[in-house]
Design a protein around this motif. Structure first.
Motif, PDB file in Angstrom:
ATOM      1  N   LEU A 144       0.831  -1.200   0.000  1.00 50.88           N
ATOM      2  CA  LEU A 144       0.000   0.000   0.000  1.00 50.88           C
ATOM      3  C   LEU A 144       0.869   1.255   0.000  1.00 50.88           C
ATOM      4  O   LEU A 144       0.603   2.203  -0.745  1.00 50.88           O
TER       5      LEU A 144
ATOM      6  N   ARG B 212       2.354   1.780  -3.505  1.00 48.88           N
ATOM      7  CA  ARG B 212       1.379   2.179  -4.518  1.00 48.88           C
ATOM      8  C   ARG B 212       0.827   3.580  -4.254  1.00 48.88           C
ATOM      9  O   ARG B 212       0.594   4.356  -5.191  1.00 48.88           O
ATOM     10  N   LEU B 213       0.623   3.913  -2.976  1.00 51.46           N
ATOM     11  CA  LEU B 213       0.070   5.223  -2.647  1.00 51.46           C
ATOM     12  C   LEU B 213       1.050   6.341  -2.966  1.00 51.46           C
ATOM     13  O   LEU B 213       0.669   7.379  -3.510  1.00 51.46           O
ATOM     14  N   THR B 214       2.320   6.146  -2.654  1.00 48.15           N
ATOM     15  CA  THR B 214       3.300   7.196  -2.929  1.00 48.15           C
ATOM     16  C   THR B 214       3.506   7.392  -4.431  1.00 48.15           C
ATOM     17  O   THR B 214       3.905   8.477  -4.861  1.00 48.15           O
TER      18      THR B 214
ATOM     19  N   ALA C  47       0.529   9.776  -5.286  1.00 57.83           N
ATOM     20  CA  ALA C  47       0.425  10.991  -4.475  1.00 57.83           C
ATOM     21  C   ALA C  47       1.148  12.153  -5.149  1.00 57.83           C
ATOM     22  O   ALA C  47       1.995  11.947  -6.021  1.00 57.83           O
TER      23      ALA C  47
ATOM     24  N   LEU D 169       4.959   7.718   4.748  1.00 58.80           N
ATOM     25  CA  LEU D 169       3.598   7.716   5.258  1.00 58.80           C
ATOM     26  C   LEU D 169       3.515   7.153   6.667  1.00 58.80           C
ATOM     27  O   LEU D 169       4.330   6.338   7.091  1.00 58.80           O
TER      28      LEU D 169
ATOM     29  N   PHE E 145      -8.864  10.678  -3.687  1.00 59.84           N
ATOM     30  CA  PHE E 145      -9.211   9.469  -4.431  1.00 59.84           C
ATOM     31  C   PHE E 145     -10.315   9.704  -5.465  1.00 59.84           C
ATOM     32  O   PHE E 145     -11.289   8.967  -5.548  1.00 59.84           O
TER      33      PHE E 145
ATOM     34  N   VAL F 182      -5.110  11.574   4.170  1.00 64.56           N
ATOM     35  CA  VAL F 182      -6.071  10.855   3.332  1.00 64.56           C
ATOM     36  C   VAL F 182      -6.815   9.838   4.190  1.00 64.56           C
ATOM     37  O   VAL F 182      -6.294   9.335   5.186  1.00 64.56           O
TER      38      VAL F 182
ATOM     39  N   LEU G  27      -9.939   5.887   1.049  1.00 63.64           N
ATOM     40  CA  LEU G  27      -8.750   5.026   1.137  1.00 63.64           C
ATOM     41  C   LEU G  27      -9.134   3.568   1.349  1.00 63.64           C
ATOM     42  O   LEU G  27      -8.524   2.663   0.778  1.00 63.64           O
ATOM     43  N   THR G  28     -10.149   3.332   2.180  1.00 64.47           N
ATOM     44  CA  THR G  28     -10.570   1.956   2.460  1.00 64.47           C
ATOM     45  C   THR G  28     -11.991   1.680   1.996  1.00 64.47           C
ATOM     46  O   THR G  28     -12.492   0.572   2.204  1.00 64.47           O
TER      47      THR G  28
ATOM     48  N   LEU H 122       0.707  11.463   4.777  1.00 66.54           N
ATOM     49  CA  LEU H 122       1.876  11.428   3.902  1.00 66.54           C
ATOM     50  C   LEU H 122       2.719  12.667   4.144  1.00 66.54           C
ATOM     51  O   LEU H 122       2.186  13.771   4.289  1.00 66.54           O
TER      52      LEU H 122
END
Length: 315
Positions: A95, A98-100, A103, A110, A261, A282, A286-287, A297
């Protein structure tokens, strides 16, 4: 009062609902939802409802999304939880990676938190401690704009500006500084978002220039103030704010809990301004509502201020 089901009776016996006046439930008992599918949820009596508020803005992909359900079931058979101090696990690492990647540029580190309010708390503490550890201990104040909402824990209420949430708790709150922000519904300059140059930034500009030496950070909902009534403002405001905060060594904290998102047409709302914050919160989408989780972040520069031996007092 209507005849209650067994589940409704148990609910009223034990559960103190948020954002509700429980006495109203004498006439309007809670609707007990038993299942969901896409846009719809169904109560214990078989009545169907459209979830038009996305369960408080968290549900991006519909209830019981088959793809999400599948991977959650696979994960829970491998690992449900592990202490995060000196341990890690594959799902969190993936996660983070992939998130960075999606972003805004520069947000490479994070911190996992569990809801939007706690991500605000973490952001404030990080900013405050960063300045204390980098030779600017006088930078202790936080600025937000009128109509701001950043959560309902005590620190988050301090940077919010919604009286109906804060009035009762005034004796407990350390108030942040509130500055007049953009109001495109009633623009004092007679402009619209499509043709303005964010003239309304002059209020923030004046305050930061006069008091920048004591300000640690500015926290703002990117592009849209949700709880204030979906108040949308020009991305030029964010661009000007980023330029000035960089000049004055003030952290820009982007609250993307509600609008992150994809909700504004870009992955994160601040991308409309073409800038990156120092800190970004965020959550919600996110979920998609499956877990209580949010993430803060931060930039490498912030991270490095905490990277030291314990003997130096940094943690």
């Amino acid at each position: 009062m209507e005849i209650l089901s067994n589940l409704q009776k148990k609910d009223l016996k034990h559960i103190f609902h948020p954002c509700s006046q429980m006495k109203d439930y004498e006439q309007l008992p809670p609707i007990v939802i038993t299942k969901g599918d896409g846009l719809y949820v169904e109560d214990e009596f078989g009545n169907k409802y459209m979830d038009c508020v996305s369960s408080w803005w968290v549900n991006l992909f519909g209830h019981c999304n088959p793809r999400i359900n599948k991977v959650i079931k696979e994960q829970v058979d491998k690992l449900e939880h592990i202490i995060f101090a000196n341990f890690s696990h594959e799902a969190a690492i993936e996660l983070g990676e992939r998130l960075t990647k999606v972003a805004p540029e520069g947000l490479n580190k994070l911190i996992f938190t569990d809801n939007g309010s706690s991500s605000t708390e973490v952001s404030i503490k990080l900013s405050f401690q960063y300045h204390a550890q980098t030779g600017n201990p006088q930078k202790k104040k936080f600025v937000s704009i009128d109509g701001a909402y950043h959560g309902e824990t005590i620190g988050a209420l301090g940077v919010g500006n919604m009286d109906r949430f804060t009035d009762v708790y005034k004796p407990l709150i350390r108030e942040g500084v509130k500055v007049k922000g953009p109001n495109c519904f009633e623009c004092e300059y007679g402009k619209t978002r499509d043709c303005c140059e964010a003239e309304c930034f002059e209020h923030m500009e004046k305050h930061l220039n006069e008091h920048g030496n004591e300000i640690a950070g500015v926290i703002i909902e990117s592009m849209v103030q949700g709880v204030a009534g979906m108040r949308i403002y020009s991305p030029i405001y964010l661009k000007k704010l980023r330029e000035l905060t960089l000049k004055l060594n003030i952290h820009l904290i982007a609250d993307e809990i509600a609008m992150g998102f994809g909700r504004t047409g870009k992955m994160f709302a601040i991308e409309h301004a073409g800038v990156s914050p120092d800190i970004m919160c965020v959550g919600k989408g996110l979920t998609a509502g499956y877990f209580p989780m949010s993430i803060v972040l931060i930039t490498d520069k912030l991270y490095e201020a905490f990277y030291a031996d314990y003997s130096e007092g940094k943690s």
